[in-house]
Design an enzyme around this catalytic site. Structure first.
Site, PDB file in Angstrom:
ATOM      1  CG  PHE A   1     -10.910  -4.587   3.108  1.00 30.01           C
ATOM      2  CD1 PHE A   1     -12.258  -4.692   3.430  1.00 30.01           C
ATOM      3  CD2 PHE A   1     -10.367  -5.519   2.240  1.00 30.01           C
ATOM      4  CE1 PHE A   1     -13.046  -5.700   2.892  1.00 30.01           C
ATOM      5  CE2 PHE A   1     -11.143  -6.534   1.700  1.00 30.01           C
ATOM      6  CZ  PHE A   1     -12.481  -6.624   2.022  1.00 30.01           C
TER       7      PHE A   1
ATOM      8  CD  GLU B   1      -1.521  -2.471   1.414  1.00 28.43           C
ATOM      9  OE1 GLU B   1      -0.383  -2.601   1.945  1.00 28.43           O
ATOM     10  OE2 GLU B   1      -2.246  -3.455   1.120  1.00 28.43           O
TER      11      GLU B   1
ATOM     12  CG  HIS C   1     -11.538  -7.363   6.342  1.00 27.90           C
ATOM     13  ND1 HIS C   1     -10.749  -8.101   7.184  1.00 27.90           N
ATOM     14  CD2 HIS C   1     -11.145  -7.681   5.083  1.00 27.90           C
ATOM     15  CE1 HIS C   1      -9.926  -8.845   6.462  1.00 27.90           C
ATOM     16  NE2 HIS C   1     -10.144  -8.603   5.183  1.00 27.90           N
TER      17      HIS C   1
END
Ligand SMILES: Cc1ncc(C[n+]2csc(CCOP(=O)(O)OP(=O)(O)O)c2C)c(N)n1
Ligand SMILES: [Mg+2]
Lengths: 344, 377
Positions: A93, A70, A139
């Site tokens: 997420f 990420e 999540h």
């Protein structure tokens, strides 16, 4: 887009997921500089299928899967924006955006300021956020306060399919970096609308339901819950106004304060934890700006100060219609028995 | 030092050359062109042209003078802080001179000499460290990104910018500088991986100066060398003597060429040494001994090239005098510039946070304006 020539398209039922997909497709179509990338967004179309079909339609130079990292996704998006492109990246997420936090806070948010306007970073980071879908841990986070506390970012959270389309198009057009929070519990909710027909400016809040007794302030995943609570309140004799913030930062003081001055009472609703949460900022602003119009303290209905619960327990954590009505009942009405809850 | 053998890569059959481990590994000893005494050694590298060597020498001398001046200015309180690159000039200069005008440089806080070498105005270079603003120059004017302090984060920006160049069909290479310590950060790993997967036109130059503030390399990595890390990403890697400006220049130039011709990124580790403390605020005697520093002073990059050029009759008294004059001229301009007081504008605090100031920022600007007016009364 040629199919839309001639008669204006008729309003049709559309989910938020497909509205977002259309917004991405239309942005890719409109501007060659737009790139869409992230984890699984290419062939698969994203784990929520928001990018479904885009790689096939626009090719893997413009819509592509990245290595799984990420910080890498956001960091390279920054470099691409420096070189004139308009990256729209997906974090798979909410909680998986945290590895990119340094790139977001130390670079994405600061670059324009530190370069005295020479280098702007028109990057959009799409983040499926929040709970209500029975997701396991990591999540379901509502991470908006981390971003709204960061100067230089715009933070957006649509609550309806039509607005998801308009806000995503506006975010991609925006010269500032935008954290685009998509309420995953509303991905499959439908609205009958004509996408893009009458967009509101990105940084305005919207009154979604007019009322005269109390203002509910909500956004993203909680908008529908707040509207439901407003309908249920009719039976109790309250006429509830609902303001959809749409953009959390910068904050639309004018629209929100105008509503609260009209109604004299306000409740802020969000899924995220309470302490130091976004609602605290809203309550503080309203107290500063509307104190003499307020008949009661501004209350907050929020998640508890706990890590996001396991699926079987999440219903107790998430603000419900009943919890919103309970707060409304405690807003010092003339016949009130119950005082506001304190100390929690 | 014995001249390193010709790398196996040169002998590999074509079909193996791209991803074969042997083609990616660095040489067991650092590549070099000059030994510590400035004598040419056998090398797979070829010596740069004479005018390039003279240019490297001149820029290193000027760069070191700039660096010394900046350090002196911290003592007078004119600079808030300065991280010196004394001893690392072969990297700072050798690498930057290998860039073409259309290429980009992604430097760190350590690399002010690289900025000056790239042509960034010395005063604009020092804006950050003087505390006037976070950045003094327009990155697009020089194709130099802001000096990066959050370690290794600039590696990803370089990959993104280079990838965008590929997407747009532009011939641009990004050179990113990082330290030995920064190689332990996650972003370095992510950047090497992204660059290799995307075949981005990027050159990673690790200046291994032995320390990350106080922490020596042995506590940073168990790898045989930092250059060996490239193989894990499928990226060719080069180990080079970082105090040999000619060698650094040649390996960076080769890497820039590889990148520009569509052959992807290269990882280069340059072995060098930080002669000064981490910054003027640090005390290196707490973690390393003088003998170590003395040994590295013997391997000074400027002396080395000077001896070579002098022995070859390429650097006469006149040339030397001219270079000294240029360096002194720069130093005195920097002194004068830094001794002048600069107006900082409080209103600039609000101007560039967003493309347009938000209503809240306008209100906050008004608050500050009122406060300043009251103070003035
Ligand atoms: C993410 C991050 N962590 C810590 C620091 C504080 N810090 C600044 S420089 C430095 C050492 C870096 O060493 P190295 O990468 O070898 O570069 P050098 O200073 O030797 O040039 C540290 C720990 C930082 N700037 N960024
Ligand atoms: Mg170091």
């Amino acid at each position: 887009m040629t199919a839309t020539l001639g008669a204006p398209p008729a309003a049709a039922p559309v989910t938020m997921a497909s509205a977002l997909n259309r917004a991405l497709a239309d942005a890719l179509e409109a501007d060659d500089r737009v790139l869409v990338f992230g984890e699984d967004v290419g062939t698969l179309g994203g784990v929520f299928r928001i990018t479904d079909g885009l790689a096939a339609r626009f090719g893997d130079r413009r819509v592509f899967d990245t290595p799984l990292a990420e910080s890498g996704i956001v960091g390279t998006a920054i470099g691409m924006a420096m070189n004139g492109l308009l990256p729209v990246v997906e974090m798979q997420f909410d909680a998986f955006a945290y590895p990119a936090f340094e790139q977001v806070t130390s670079h994405l948010a600061k670059m324009r300021n530190r370069t005295r306007g020479a280098v702007g970073l028109p990057v959009v980071i799409r983040v499926p956020y929040g709970g209500g879908i029975g997701g396991v841990e990591h999540h379901c986070d509502s991470s908006e306060a981390y971003y709204t506390h960061t100067s230089g970012l715009r933070v957006v959270a649509p609550g309806t399919p039509g607005d998801a389309y308009d806000l995503l198009r506006a975010a991609i057009d925006c010269p500032d970096p935008v954290i685009f929070l998509e309420p995953k519990r509303r991905y499959w909710s439908k609205e009958t609308t004509t996408l893009g027909a009458a967009p509101l400016p990105i940084d305005r809040a919207a009154v979604r339901r007019a009322g005269s007794d109390v203002t509910l302030i909500a956004y993203g995943g909680m908008l529908a819950t707040a509207l439901e609570a407003a309908e249920a309140a009719v039976e109790e004799g309250w006429d509830v106004e609902v303001v959809d913030l749409r953009t959390l930062a910068p904050f639309d003081d004018d629209t929100v304060a105008a509503s609260v001055r009209r109604t004299g009472r306000a409740v802020v609703v969000h899924e995220a934890q309470r302490f130091g949460g976004y609602g605290a900022e809203v309550a503080a602003r309203l107290t500063e700006q509307c104190f003499h119009h307020l008949a009661a303290p501004v209350l907050r209905v929020t998640g508890f100060d706990i890590p996001y619960p396991a699926p079987k327990l999440e219903e107790h954590h998430l603000p419900s219609v009943d919890r919103i009505l309970d707060a409304v009942a405690r807003l010092q009405w003339d016949d009130q028995v119950e005082p506001p809850r304190k100390g929690y | 030092m014995v001249a390193p053998p010709v790398p196996e890569s040169a002998q590999l059959p074509e079909e193996l050359s791209d991803r074969h481990p042997e083609a990616l590994l660095p040489t067991p000893t650092p590549l070099h062109l000059l030994d510590a005494n400035g004598r040419e050694v056998d090398s797979r590298l070829s010596m740069p042209e004479e005018d390039v060597l003279l240019d490297l020498y001149r820029r290193m001398v000027v760069g070191r003078r700039f660096d010394a001046q900046a350090t002196a200015l911290t003592k007078q309180g004119r600079l808030a802080v300065y991280p010196s690159s004394r001893g690392q000039e072969a990297c700072e200069v050798g690498a930057v001179v290998a860039l073409r005008p259309q290429d980009w440089l992604f430097p760190t806080y350590r690399d002010s000499v690289a900025l000056v070498t790239r042509g960034v105005d010395p005063m604009e270079t020092l804006t950050l460290l003087r505390g006037d603003w976070h950045l003094g120059y327009d990155p697009y004017e020089y194709r130099v990104a802001p000096q990066c302090t959050p370690l290794a984060t600039n590696t990803l920006h370089a990959v993104g910018l280079a990838h965008a160049a590929t997407v747009k069909g532009e011939d641009t290479v990004a050179l990113v500088l990082l330290g030995d310590g920064a190689t332990s950060e996650g972003d370095t790993h992510e950047a090497l991986n992204f660059a290799a997967v995307w075949k981005s036109p990027v050159v990673f130059l690790v200046q291994n100066n032995g320390y990350a503030i106080s922490v020596p390399l042995a506590k940073q990595t168990a790898a045989p060398s930092l250059a060996h890390k490239g193989i894990g990403y499928g990226m060719p890697s080069v180990l080079v003597d970082g105090n040999d400006a000619a060698a650094v220049h040649v390996v960076v130039r080769e890497a820039v060429e590889r990148a520009a011709t569509g052959h992807g990124p290269t990882l280069i580790e340059a072995l060098t040494y930080r002669i000064e403390s981490h910054t003027n605020a640090d005390d290196a005697q707490r973690y390393r001994d003088d003998a170590e520093v003395a040994a590295w002073l013997e391997r000074d990059p400027i002396d080395r090239l000077e001896r070579y050029l002098t022995a070859r009759g390429l650097l006469g008294e006149d040339a030397r005098a001219a270079i000294t004059a240029e360096a002194e001229g720069l130093a005195s301009r920097v002194r004068a510039g830094m001794n002048a007081d600069v107006e900082v504008d409080p209103m600039s605090l609000f101007q560039h946070v967003y493309a347009q100031p938000t209503l809240q920022l306008r209100a906050q600007q008004q608050l500050l304006t009122d406060e300043l007016l009251q103070e003035a009364e």
